[in-house]
Design an enzyme around this catalytic site. Structure first.
Site, PDB file in Angstrom:
ATOM      1  N   ASP A  52       0.866  -1.194   0.000  1.00 11.25           N
ATOM      2  CA  ASP A  52       0.000   0.000   0.000  1.00 11.25           C
ATOM      3  C   ASP A  52       0.895   1.234   0.000  1.00 11.25           C
ATOM      4  OD1 ASP A  52      -2.268   1.550   0.036  1.00 11.25           O
ATOM      5  OD2 ASP A  52      -2.708   1.259   2.156  1.00 11.25           O
ATOM      6  N   LEU A  53       1.805   1.262  -0.964  1.00 13.64           N
ATOM      7  CA  LEU A  53       2.918   2.210  -0.921  1.00 13.64           C
ATOM      8  C   LEU A  53       2.604   3.497  -1.675  1.00 13.64           C
ATOM      9  CD1 LEU A  53       5.616   2.762   0.229  1.00 13.64           C
ATOM     10  CD2 LEU A  53       6.688   1.468  -1.614  1.00 13.64           C
TER      11      LEU A  53
END
Length: 279
Positions: free
Chosen positions: A187-188
């Site tokens: 979830d960068l």
């Protein structure tokens, strides 16, 4: 939302609370800072309607990323059903080498790898549960554990589902050359990256699993906020396969479907456009 009991959290951390105050927690959770009587401070994320296992999965992902080294990841202090307490990391300004350290550290993290595609902890992206079943190949995991489940939660229409089905049949030819599973943050975006007082990059709020490393990089490009030096340093450390830029739309389908689930609106429109472009 009523916050969890700071006394209970401090007790779970082996101390007692001195002061407690609310701090920003993002779109999914609320947050507290608790200063403990033993001079430690903790950051506490909480959500009263948290799906069962959500915070336990995040804690497992944080620990898994910490084991890889290469980048600073918050240490878990204590865990409850509807809250997660981590070490408090004071923010600081970026240094001239912060972006290079992030790119090289992310390459190190990805290279740490995984036993297969998936994880041995439940899958969550924010509050959305997704399968993390182990798979031997990336196209199977991408289809069965990400695209199909997220298409259901996002509420895709019939035409979009037909296009997704057509795309899935072509995934083996679309995902690029086979690569070993990378240890992904999952979830960068820039809101999950910070800098500590030493100028070192820190990653928070993961949805960690073994996946294709281009997924992390595609999300970084999708929302912006990362300098070109980050990507250049990554490429110097761990070169990407040819054609990775052409696969970026495919690799941003996961975050687009997550955002379509949470926020609908323009994200559903973007999902539709990507599917039209890919099929």
């Amino acid at each position: 939302m009523t916050p969890p009991d700071p006394v209970a959290i401090a007790r779970a951390a082996g101390s007692a609370p001195a002061t407690t105050r609310r701090v920003p927690g993002g779109d999914v959770c609320e947050a507290l800072r608790i200063d403990l009587r033993d001079a430690r401070s903790v950051f506490v994320k909480y959500r009263r309607d948290a799906p069962a296992g959500m915070f336990r999965a995040e804690a497992a992902g944080l620990q898994w990323l910490r084991e890889a080294g290469g980048l600073r990841i918050p240490e878990i202090v204590a865990l409850g059903d509807d809250w997660l307490a981590m070490e408090w990391i004071e923010r600081g300004p970026s240094h001239p080498d912060t972006d290079e350290a992030l790119g090289r550290g992310l390459a190190h993290l990805h290279r740490a790898g995984a036993p297969a595609f998936g994880a041995d902890h439940p899958g969550f992206i924010g509050p959305i549960a997704v399968p993390n079943d182990w798979c031997d190949d990336w196209p199977t995991f991408l289809a069965e554990c990400r695209l199909i489940p997220l298409a259901r939660t996002a509420g895709l229409g019939t035409d979009q589902l037909h296009r997704l089905d057509a795309l899935i049949t072509r995934l083996p030819d679309r995902v690029g050359p086979p690569e070993p599973p990378a240890r992904l943050h999952g979830d960068l975006w820039t809101g999950n990256r910070m800098t500590d007082t030493n100028g070192a990059p820190v990653l928070v709020d993961p949805a960690a699993y073994g996946g294709h490393r281009e997924v992390d990089l595609a999300m970084m490009h999708m929302f912006g906020g990362f300098s070109q030096r980050v990507f250049d340093a990554y490429e110097e450390e761990y070169p990407l396969a040819p054609g990775h830029d052409r696969r970026r739309d495919l690799n941003r389908l996961i975050p687009l479907l997550v955002h379509a689930t949470l926020f609908r609106g323009r994200y559903l429109t973007q999902v539709d456009q990507v599917l039209r472009d890919l099929v």
